[in-house]
Design a protein around this motif. Structure first.
Motif, PDB file in Angstrom:
ATOM      1  N   TRP A 318       0.800  -1.117   0.019  1.00 13.29           N
ATOM      2  CA  TRP A 318      -0.045  -0.053   0.260  1.00 13.29           C
ATOM      3  C   TRP A 318       0.794   1.429   0.214  1.00 13.29           C
ATOM      4  O   TRP A 318       1.949   1.217   0.632  1.00 13.29           O
ATOM      5  N   ARG A 319       0.367   2.118  -0.660  1.00 15.69           N
ATOM      6  CA  ARG A 319       1.256   3.488  -0.985  1.00 15.69           C
ATOM      7  C   ARG A 319       1.410   4.301   0.242  1.00 15.69           C
ATOM      8  O   ARG A 319       2.709   4.588   0.288  1.00 15.69           O
ATOM      9  N   GLU A 320       0.740   4.135   1.502  1.00  9.78           N
ATOM     10  CA  GLU A 320       1.021   4.954   2.505  1.00  9.78           C
ATOM     11  C   GLU A 320       2.420   4.033   3.216  1.00  9.78           C
ATOM     12  O   GLU A 320       2.973   4.852   3.949  1.00  9.78           O
ATOM     13  N   VAL A 321       2.637   2.975   3.092  1.00  9.84           N
ATOM     14  CA  VAL A 321       3.752   2.194   3.674  1.00  9.84           C
ATOM     15  C   VAL A 321       4.825   2.938   2.747  1.00  9.84           C
ATOM     16  O   VAL A 321       6.104   3.136   3.544  1.00  9.84           O
ATOM     17  N   ILE A 322       4.838   2.725   1.465  1.00 11.95           N
ATOM     18  CA  ILE A 322       5.893   3.242   0.766  1.00 11.95           C
ATOM     19  C   ILE A 322       6.355   4.676   1.066  1.00 11.95           C
ATOM     20  O   ILE A 322       7.494   5.154   1.022  1.00 11.95           O
ATOM     21  N   ASP A 323       5.335   5.588   1.227  1.00 11.29           N
ATOM     22  CA  ASP A 323       5.525   6.884   1.468  1.00 11.29           C
ATOM     23  C   ASP A 323       5.992   7.144   2.993  1.00 11.29           C
ATOM     24  O   ASP A 323       6.936   7.956   3.219  1.00 11.29           O
ATOM     25  N   LEU A 324       5.619   6.360   3.819  1.00  7.95           N
ATOM     26  CA  LEU A 324       6.147   6.341   5.168  1.00  7.95           C
ATOM     27  C   LEU A 324       7.727   6.244   5.125  1.00  7.95           C
ATOM     28  O   LEU A 324       8.466   6.909   5.690  1.00  7.95           O
ATOM     29  N   PHE A 325       8.220   5.163   4.465  1.00 11.13           N
ATOM     30  CA  PHE A 325       9.478   4.703   4.465  1.00 11.13           C
ATOM     31  C   PHE A 325      10.349   5.865   3.670  1.00 11.13           C
ATOM     32  O   PHE A 325      11.515   6.412   4.023  1.00 11.13           O
ATOM     33  N   ALA A 326       9.687   6.516   2.557  1.00 12.65           N
ATOM     34  CA  ALA A 326      10.335   7.539   1.812  1.00 12.65           C
ATOM     35  C   ALA A 326      10.542   8.926   2.947  1.00 12.65           C
ATOM     36  O   ALA A 326      11.770   9.479   2.589  1.00 12.65           O
ATOM     37  N   ARG A 327       9.579   9.011   3.655  1.00 10.22           N
ATOM     38  CA  ARG A 327       9.739  10.258   4.696  1.00 10.22           C
ATOM     39  C   ARG A 327      10.683   9.825   5.534  1.00 10.22           C
ATOM     40  O   ARG A 327      11.576  10.653   5.973  1.00 10.22           O
ATOM     41  N   LEU A 328      10.830   8.734   5.935  1.00  8.40           N
ATOM     42  CA  LEU A 328      11.819   8.006   6.940  1.00  8.40           C
ATOM     43  C   LEU A 328      13.334   8.432   6.618  1.00  8.40           C
ATOM     44  O   LEU A 328      14.142   8.869   7.278  1.00  8.40           O
ATOM     45  N   VAL A 329      13.688   8.192   5.439  1.00  5.56           N
ATOM     46  CA  VAL A 329      14.851   8.161   4.883  1.00  5.56           C
ATOM     47  C   VAL A 329      15.240   9.455   4.360  1.00  5.56           C
ATOM     48  O   VAL A 329      16.380   9.676   4.199  1.00  5.56           O
ATOM     49  N   ILE A 346      -5.038  10.976 -11.656  1.00  7.17           N
ATOM     50  CA  ILE A 346      -4.075  10.246 -11.542  1.00  7.17           C
ATOM     51  C   ILE A 346      -4.449   9.669 -10.139  1.00  7.17           C
ATOM     52  O   ILE A 346      -5.041   9.971  -9.284  1.00  7.17           O
ATOM     53  N   ARG A 347      -3.502   8.614  -9.669  1.00  8.88           N
ATOM     54  CA  ARG A 347      -3.533   8.192  -8.442  1.00  8.88           C
ATOM     55  C   ARG A 347      -2.438   8.803  -7.609  1.00  8.88           C
ATOM     56  O   ARG A 347      -1.544   9.136  -8.212  1.00  8.88           O
ATOM     57  N   PRO A 348      -2.719   8.863  -6.306  1.00  9.67           N
ATOM     58  CA  PRO A 348      -3.868   8.119  -5.460  1.00  9.67           C
ATOM     59  C   PRO A 348      -5.082   9.251  -5.540  1.00  9.67           C
ATOM     60  O   PRO A 348      -5.218  10.367  -5.886  1.00  9.67           O
ATOM     61  N   PHE A 349      -6.149   8.578  -5.153  1.00  8.36           N
ATOM     62  CA  PHE A 349      -7.742   9.046  -4.880  1.00  8.36           C
ATOM     63  C   PHE A 349      -8.225   8.517  -3.830  1.00  8.36           C
ATOM     64  O   PHE A 349      -7.956   7.419  -3.356  1.00  8.36           O
ATOM     65  N   ALA A 350      -9.276   9.225  -3.075  1.00  8.66           N
ATOM     66  CA  ALA A 350     -10.287   8.994  -2.174  1.00  8.66           C
ATOM     67  C   ALA A 350      -9.261   8.226  -1.116  1.00  8.66           C
ATOM     68  O   ALA A 350      -8.517   8.830  -0.527  1.00  8.66           O
ATOM     69  N   ALA A 351      -9.551   7.243  -0.408  1.00  8.38           N
ATOM     70  CA  ALA A 351      -9.102   6.835   0.879  1.00  8.38           C
ATOM     71  C   ALA A 351      -7.507   6.658   0.502  1.00  8.38           C
ATOM     72  O   ALA A 351      -6.898   6.776   1.467  1.00  8.38           O
ATOM     73  N   GLU A 352      -6.863   5.952  -0.421  1.00  7.57           N
ATOM     74  CA  GLU A 352      -5.585   5.974  -0.692  1.00  7.57           C
ATOM     75  C   GLU A 352      -4.940   7.353  -0.749  1.00  7.57           C
ATOM     76  O   GLU A 352      -3.923   7.450   0.248  1.00  7.57           O
ATOM     77  N   TRP A 353      -5.501   8.387  -1.040  1.00 13.44           N
ATOM     78  CA  TRP A 353      -4.965   9.687  -1.186  1.00 13.44           C
ATOM     79  C   TRP A 353      -4.964  10.312   0.241  1.00 13.44           C
ATOM     80  O   TRP A 353      -3.893  10.615   0.711  1.00 13.44           O
ATOM     81  N   GLU A 354      -5.922  10.027   0.959  1.00 10.70           N
ATOM     82  CA  GLU A 354      -6.116  10.499   2.366  1.00 10.70           C
ATOM     83  C   GLU A 354      -4.886   9.852   3.299  1.00 10.70           C
ATOM     84  O   GLU A 354      -4.327  10.507   4.005  1.00 10.70           O
ATOM     85  N   ALA A 355      -4.806   8.406   2.981  1.00  6.69           N
ATOM     86  CA  ALA A 355      -3.900   7.667   3.973  1.00  6.69           C
ATOM     87  C   ALA A 355      -2.326   8.244   3.414  1.00  6.69           C
ATOM     88  O   ALA A 355      -1.606   8.176   4.462  1.00  6.69           O
ATOM     89  N   SER A 356      -2.146   8.302   2.113  1.00  6.79           N
ATOM     90  CA  SER A 356      -0.839   8.821   1.745  1.00  6.79           C
ATOM     91  C   SER A 356      -0.444  10.253   2.351  1.00  6.79           C
ATOM     92  O   SER A 356       0.742  10.522   2.905  1.00  6.79           O
ATOM     93  N   GLU A 357      -1.420  11.166   2.460  1.00  3.93           N
ATOM     94  CA  GLU A 357      -0.912  12.243   2.932  1.00  3.93           C
ATOM     95  C   GLU A 357      -0.894  12.231   4.369  1.00  3.93           C
ATOM     96  O   GLU A 357      -0.133  13.283   5.077  1.00  3.93           O
ATOM     97  N   HIS A 358      -1.628  11.217   4.996  1.00  2.16           N
ATOM     98  CA  HIS A 358      -1.532  11.134   6.647  1.00  2.16           C
ATOM     99  C   HIS A 358      -0.252  10.714   6.884  1.00  2.16           C
ATOM    100  O   HIS A 358       0.354  11.164   7.882  1.00  2.16           O
TER     101      HIS A 358
END
Length: 474
Positions: A318-329, A346-358
């Protein structure tokens, strides 16, 4: 050629977005009732599985065996036991017990470095390994979340700046909308072209950030990155007095063989670049390497972690996992997507979008937020919707609006692309938002109402940009 059999087409083509939307809804409901446990001496990875023949409990045993100690006869109290995964919970969705969530606790004992740290690569190859995604038995597999103990999170470098630091070094106040743009043309350009394009952009005080495109490579005989960075820095100096005291970050694209990366980064920074951009989806441990190598500079580079190609990964993680690690590094800027009427572009949208920004902005101990970069179809017609959204959510200071074609491709009266006209149109759209005149207009009617307002108030640049971007409303 003949048509493909209907049954075969149903197997080949399916709406993956609809599948993911439904899965997210079910997972959110289940985790709200039974959240994943938090463990101080383990990473807890949460998965969705649909096994062909095994139950979820049997699937866990295979993961523990293949992904950790590789043995089934484990003496109690032994080092083997300390290095073997344990089941932290199972939630079956159906009576078969083959579909649902599995929480796997991976012991830090098997992976933690002597100084207490981990790398994202360490975590990935453990929690996203072959037994999870490569075996036929696992009809569906998704890595949904990774819970990392606080003492491990604190060992990651995180962004050098984050939104607060980026605004501080550029002189943008929290209340100032911050914009970015990228160079266009995106390939086949020389340092002369870079200087000209940056000079045009830098005259507009909306811009906090300019980046190169991933199609522009650093090691070109006709366009070496150090010379591009030098010309960009010179262009910025020439118009600094026109920028109302605001600075601007320029990030050239860095890529190449691993042994070349640090030398290329150093050359760009010595030439005047204040940021660097990586195609982070395919860069492995490059971002952390550069973050660690430059952290002691008087002004480390701001890192743009471009996520082009991220959907080659999000089918499994899931994108939010990838984005979390991107932030950590250590990534300072990370693209999500703009809010817009109608179907997503473009993706993300809806719940994925909110989870990524969170994931990019939530509180993490010792780690600065990453600046959300809304891009991909952002333009004068929807910027007001996005400004209203971030204001409502209280994250205005954490968002950069990155406009590409909406700035670069708006044509003037001579029929030529004119980025100055595109930037003027964007500034007019921002002013309309600030006026509050369209605040009660429904999202689906916003662009049409904006075009009517631009016509009524003779906002020439905005009217022309909307005419070109939205010919259907004219």
């Amino acid at each position: 050629m003949g048509v493909v059999d209907t049954g075969m087409l149903l197997n080949i083509v399916h709406d993956r977005d609809a599948q993911e939307t439904a899965l997210r809804q079910v997972v959110a409901d289940r985790l709200a009732k039974h959240p994943a446990p938090v463990m101080n001496d383990h990473l807890v990875a949460t998965y969705f599985f649909a096994f062909r023949t095994m139950t979820l409990e049997q699937g866990f045993k295979e993961i523990a065996y293949h992904a950790t100690s590789g043995t089934k006869d484990i003496p109690p109290g032994s080092l083997l036991e300390q290095c073997t995964a344990v089941c932290a919970g199972v939630d079956a969705f159906d009576a078969s017990g083959r579909v649902g969530l599995v929480h796997v606790a991976f012991p830090l004992k098997m992976m933690l470095h002597p100084d207490g740290r981990l790398t994202s690569n360490d975590i990935y190859h453990t929690v996203a390994n072959a037994i999870i995604f490569d075996v036929y038995e696992n009809q569906e597999a998704r890595l949904l979340n990774v819970s990392i103990p606080e003492h491990v999170i604190r060992t990651f470098p995180g962004p050098a700046y984050g939104p607060v630091g980026l605004r501080k070094v550029t002189g943008f106040a929290d209340a100032d909308p911050a914009f970015g743009r990228f160079l266009k043309p995106t390939a086949g350009i020389t340092p002369d072209d870079v200087e000209r394009i940056v000079l045009e952009a830098a005259r507009c005080p909306l811009f906090l950030f300019i980046k190169e495109d991933e199609n522009l490579y650093p090691d070109l005989d006709y366009s070496p990155v150090a010379e591009r960075a030098r010309r960009a820095a010179e262009a910025l100096r020439r118009v600094q007095d026109q920028r109302e005291g605001k600075g601007l970050i320029f990030a050239p694209h860095i890529t190449g063989a691993p042994n070349e990366i640090l030398d290329t980064v150093a050359a760009a920074l010595e030439a005047g670049a204040t940021g660097v951009m990586f195609s982070e989806t395919f860069a492995g441990g490059t971002v952390r390497m550069v973050r660690e190598a430059t952290k002691d500079r008087q002004r480390p580079p701001a890192i743009y972690g471009h996520n082009a190609g991220i959907c080659t990964r999000t089918w499994a993680v899931w994108r939010e996992v990838i984005d979390l690690f991107a932030r950590l590094v250590g990534i300072d800027f990370r693209q999500t997507a703009p809010l817009r009427p109608g179907t997503p572009f473009i993706r993300p949208f809806a719940a994925e979008w909110e989870a990524s920004e969170h994931a990019l902005t939530r509180e993490l101990p010792g780690i600065a937020p990453t600046m959300i970069t809304r891009a991909g179809g952002l333009d004068q017609g929807n910027i007001g919707l996005n400004l209203a959204d971030v204001e409502r959510r209280g994250i205005s200071d954490k968002v950069l609006f990155l406009a590409g074609s909406a700035i670069n491709s708006i044509k003037n009266k001579q029929g030529k692309p004119d980025s100055t006209l595109g930037a003027e149109a964007m500034m007019q759209a921002v002013d309309v938002h600030k006026s509050g005149e369209l605040k009660d207009v429904p999202i689906e009617e916003h662009t049409k109402a904006l075009a009517a307002l631009a016509e009524r108030k003779n906002l020439t640049a905005l009217r022309e940009a909307l005419r070109q971007r939205y010919p259907e409303i004219n």
